[in-house]
Scaffold this motif. Structure first.
Motif, PDB file in Angstrom:
ATOM      1  N   ILE A 153       0.888  -1.319   0.019  1.00  0.00           N
ATOM      2  CA  ILE A 153      -0.129   0.112  -0.033  1.00  0.00           C
ATOM      3  C   ILE A 153       0.886   1.295   0.127  1.00  0.00           C
ATOM      4  CG2 ILE A 153      -1.716   1.405   1.238  1.00  0.00           C
ATOM      5  CD1 ILE A 153      -2.876  -1.399   2.351  1.00  0.00           C
ATOM      6  N   LEU A 154       1.925   1.182   0.762  1.00  0.00           N
ATOM      7  CA  LEU A 154       2.759   2.393   0.761  1.00  0.00           C
ATOM      8  C   LEU A 154       4.046   2.295   0.174  1.00  0.00           C
ATOM      9  CD1 LEU A 154       2.379   3.396   4.721  1.00  0.00           C
ATOM     10  CD2 LEU A 154       1.152   4.062   2.564  1.00  0.00           C
ATOM     11  N   SER A 155       4.121   1.365  -0.888  1.00  0.00           N
ATOM     12  CA  SER A 155       5.359   1.289  -1.798  1.00  0.00           C
ATOM     13  C   SER A 155       5.335   2.303  -2.886  1.00  0.00           C
ATOM     14  CB  SER A 155       5.500  -0.049  -2.400  1.00  0.00           C
ATOM     15  OG  SER A 155       4.462  -0.414  -3.514  1.00  0.00           O
ATOM     16  N   ASN A 156       6.365   2.516  -3.412  1.00  0.00           N
ATOM     17  CA  ASN A 156       6.415   3.686  -4.657  1.00  0.00           C
ATOM     18  C   ASN A 156       5.517   3.103  -5.801  1.00  0.00           C
ATOM     19  OD1 ASN A 156       7.382   4.593  -6.905  1.00  0.00           O
ATOM     20  ND2 ASN A 156       9.252   5.424  -6.014  1.00  0.00           N
ATOM     21  N   LYS A 215       5.382   3.568  -8.710  1.00  0.00           N
ATOM     22  CA  LYS A 215       5.969   3.385 -10.019  1.00  0.00           C
ATOM     23  C   LYS A 215       6.577   2.023 -10.133  1.00  0.00           C
ATOM     24  CE  LYS A 215       8.747   5.120 -13.899  1.00  0.00           C
ATOM     25  NZ  LYS A 215       9.558   6.574 -14.127  1.00  0.00           N
ATOM     26  N   TYR A 216       7.600   1.634  -8.983  1.00  0.00           N
ATOM     27  CA  TYR A 216       8.497   0.883  -9.020  1.00  0.00           C
ATOM     28  C   TYR A 216       8.180  -0.311  -8.099  1.00  0.00           C
ATOM     29  CZ  TYR A 216      11.513   4.056 -10.777  1.00  0.00           C
ATOM     30  OH  TYR A 216      12.374   5.316 -11.618  1.00  0.00           O
ATOM     31  N   ARG A 217       7.074   0.008  -7.372  1.00  0.00           N
ATOM     32  CA  ARG A 217       6.451  -1.283  -6.532  1.00  0.00           C
ATOM     33  C   ARG A 217       7.339  -2.129  -5.622  1.00  0.00           C
ATOM     34  NH1 ARG A 217       1.656  -1.202  -5.157  1.00  0.00           N
ATOM     35  NH2 ARG A 217       0.994  -3.237  -5.651  1.00  0.00           N
ATOM     36  N   GLY A 218       8.543  -1.389  -5.258  1.00  0.00           N
ATOM     37  CA  GLY A 218       9.437  -2.177  -4.366  1.00  0.00           C
ATOM     38  C   GLY A 218       9.373  -2.408  -3.042  1.00  0.00           C
ATOM     39  N   VAL A 219       9.603  -3.688  -2.403  1.00  0.00           N
ATOM     40  CA  VAL A 219       9.366  -3.918  -0.943  1.00  0.00           C
ATOM     41  C   VAL A 219      10.811  -4.570  -0.555  1.00  0.00           C
ATOM     42  CG1 VAL A 219       7.079  -4.109  -0.897  1.00  0.00           C
ATOM     43  CG2 VAL A 219       8.420  -6.417  -1.460  1.00  0.00           C
ATOM     44  N   ARG A 220      11.229  -4.278   0.847  1.00  0.00           N
ATOM     45  CA  ARG A 220      12.651  -4.994   1.324  1.00  0.00           C
ATOM     46  C   ARG A 220      11.829  -6.342   2.155  1.00  0.00           C
ATOM     47  NH1 ARG A 220      14.379  -0.369   2.883  1.00  0.00           N
ATOM     48  NH2 ARG A 220      14.547  -0.892   4.953  1.00  0.00           N
ATOM     49  N   LEU A 221      12.675  -7.348   2.068  1.00  0.00           N
ATOM     50  CA  LEU A 221      12.385  -8.589   2.834  1.00  0.00           C
ATOM     51  C   LEU A 221      13.705  -8.703   3.681  1.00  0.00           C
ATOM     52  CD1 LEU A 221      10.751 -11.137   0.113  1.00  0.00           C
ATOM     53  CD2 LEU A 221       9.821  -9.199   1.409  1.00  0.00           C
ATOM     54  N   GLN A 222      13.303  -8.740   4.763  1.00  0.00           N
ATOM     55  CA  GLN A 222      14.543  -8.769   5.770  1.00  0.00           C
ATOM     56  C   GLN A 222      14.239 -10.347   6.437  1.00  0.00           C
ATOM     57  OE1 GLN A 222      15.065  -6.756   9.637  1.00  0.00           O
ATOM     58  NE2 GLN A 222      16.455  -5.618   8.374  1.00  0.00           N
ATOM     59  N   ASN A 254       7.842   5.418   0.146  1.00  0.00           N
ATOM     60  CA  ASN A 254       7.701   5.898  -0.875  1.00  0.00           C
ATOM     61  C   ASN A 254       8.192   7.308  -0.982  1.00  0.00           C
ATOM     62  OD1 ASN A 254       5.632   7.512   0.623  1.00  0.00           O
ATOM     63  ND2 ASN A 254       4.055   6.330   0.181  1.00  0.00           N
ATOM     64  N   PRO A 255       8.012   7.896  -1.938  1.00  0.00           N
ATOM     65  CA  PRO A 255       8.769   9.333  -2.095  1.00  0.00           C
ATOM     66  C   PRO A 255       8.061  10.405  -1.148  1.00  0.00           C
ATOM     67  CG  PRO A 255       8.165   8.629  -4.294  1.00  0.00           C
ATOM     68  CD  PRO A 255       7.535   7.623  -3.517  1.00  0.00           C
ATOM     69  N   GLU A 256       7.020  10.136  -0.686  1.00  0.00           N
ATOM     70  CA  GLU A 256       6.287  11.006   0.374  1.00  0.00           C
ATOM     71  C   GLU A 256       6.682  10.718   1.692  1.00  0.00           C
ATOM     72  OE1 GLU A 256       3.917   9.004  -1.952  1.00  0.00           O
ATOM     73  OE2 GLU A 256       4.326  11.038  -3.326  1.00  0.00           O
ATOM     74  N   GLN A 257       7.760   9.847   1.850  1.00  0.00           N
ATOM     75  CA  GLN A 257       8.409   9.551   3.130  1.00  0.00           C
ATOM     76  C   GLN A 257       7.528   8.642   4.029  1.00  0.00           C
ATOM     77  OE1 GLN A 257      11.640  10.352   3.756  1.00  0.00           O
ATOM     78  NE2 GLN A 257      11.363  11.140   1.650  1.00  0.00           N
ATOM     79  N   GLU A 258       6.443   8.035   3.355  1.00  0.00           N
ATOM     80  CA  GLU A 258       5.585   7.162   4.212  1.00  0.00           C
ATOM     81  C   GLU A 258       6.135   5.738   4.218  1.00  0.00           C
ATOM     82  OE1 GLU A 258       1.459   9.450   3.059  1.00  0.00           O
ATOM     83  OE2 GLU A 258       2.213   7.832   1.753  1.00  0.00           O
TER      84      GLU A 258
END
Length: 366
Positions: free
Chosen positions: A272-275, A277-284, A296-300
């Protein structure tokens, strides 16, 4: 040409083939359907020069003949008539007349001789497979096809046959989907064909969810599939599909299992809060825990955690979340197994108890 029938009997074949007719055509006749009336009944044909559909219907034939009429207008006329209405269709002074009750329509026609149709496809191999299996095979891989890629051979699906299997492979260069089904194909030699994107989508629409057979014929330049009441023919893409075996990760020492639905929901919440355009998520990934993060670019920012079965070193890696969720949606079963190597290598997604379907997703730099 003249025949009588019920509204639904005419509507059914017209609806079945009209999807292949493009709204904007370079050749006017390609906006038309070919109606052929013979002793066998009515055959309705639609084509865009790449995919051809022929649907049959049993009608009361009074006079044989063939002509072409505007596809969308014929469909709209059939839909507008009352259910169970009786229809009389005949050629009158070069136009097609359609009568039903007090309604009368007159459509322009173009000569059937000008309509492009595929007759002989020079069949090299033929076999039968259940519609349900073929539909599942296509639906589990089609989402990975490229759209309007300059590498034209990626804008479609590879169908590969060997003695006992039918395999579908699709890739857009960022992800790959591969699925196998058992089928008595016959000859032992491996054969590969690339079905164009439009053909794949039309076929997906036509195939039923039952065990009736689909007769598959592979030609030099065409694929033909015959279903009850309808015949599908598509040109093949003339190109060399990438060596997909080399893309599938071998080895990989970081393997975790998770509940498929819960993982999909966790990814969906973070997305929901990914960019956009790029739809990127980080998995840890840490011992028995997966953390999913997005911003995302809105710093959310979004962060979610899921319990997984994992024993191994920590790893952080980025992916396009849509690609992961598409693969999880295509799989069946409660559990999913994901194999990782390092932050720069593709991941392999599959079911723990089946090798039939495998999905490869390339990582993203985030």
């Amino acid at each position: 040409m003249k025949f009588e029938t019920l509204r639904d009997t005419l509507l059914s074949p017209v609806q079945a083939v009209v999807g292949v007719v493009e709204r904007r055509q370079t050749m006017p006749i390609l906006a038309n359907l070919l109606l052929s009336v013979s002793d066998a009944g009515l055959a309705v044909t639609g084509t865009d020069m790449e995919v051809e559909l022929v649907a049959n219907a049993a009608v009361d034939v009074q006079e044989k003949g063939e002509l072409t009429v505007p596809a969308r207008k014929l469909l709209d006329i059939c839909r507008s008539l009352p259910e169970a209405a009786k229809i009389t269709v005949y050629l009158d002074k070069g136009k097609l007349s359609i009568r039903s009750g007090k309604s009368r329509f007159s459509l322009t026609t173009l000569p059937a001789a000008d309509f492009p149709s595929v007759e002989d496809i020079n069949v090299q191999r033929g076999f039968k497979v259940s519609q349900k299996l073929l539909r599942e095979l296509i639906s589990r891989t089609a989402f990975s096809m490229a759209q309007q890629d300059v590498r034209y051979y990626l804008n479609g699906m590879l169908l590969e046959t060997d003695e006992k299997h039918l395999r579908a492979v699709a890739t857009d260069g960022h992800r790959l989907a591969l699925c196998d089904v058992s089928a008595s194909v016959g000859e032992s030699a491996v054969q590969q064909v690339i079905l164009p994107r439009k053909g794949v989508l039309e076929l997906q629409r036509l195939l039923g969810d039952d065990d009736t057979d689909a007769a598959v014929e592979l030609g030099t330049n065409h694929l033909r599939i015959t279903l009850p009441g309808i015949r599908f023919t598509s040109k093949l893409i003339d190109g060399r599909f990438p060596e997909y075996d080399r893309v599938i990760p071998k080895g990989g020492d970081k393997i975790f299992s998770a509940n498929r639905q819960m993982l999909k929901e966790t990814l969906g919440r973070a997305a929901i809060l990914s960019n956009e355009k790029y739809r990127g998520v980080r998995l840890q990934l840490t011992t028995n825990q997966l953390k999913v993060m997005a911003h995302n670019p809105e710093q959310e920012e979004a962060e979610d955690e899921l319990e997984v079965a994992y024993q191994g070193p920590e790893l952080e890696i980025g992916f396009n979340v849509t690609y992961l969720m598409d693969a999880l949606s295509a799989l069946e079963g409660e559990q999913v197994r994901i194999t990782l190597t390092d932050a720069n290598s593709s991941c392999l997604i599959r079911s723990p108890d089946s090798e039939e379907c495998r999905y490869v997703v390339m990582p993203m730099r985030l």
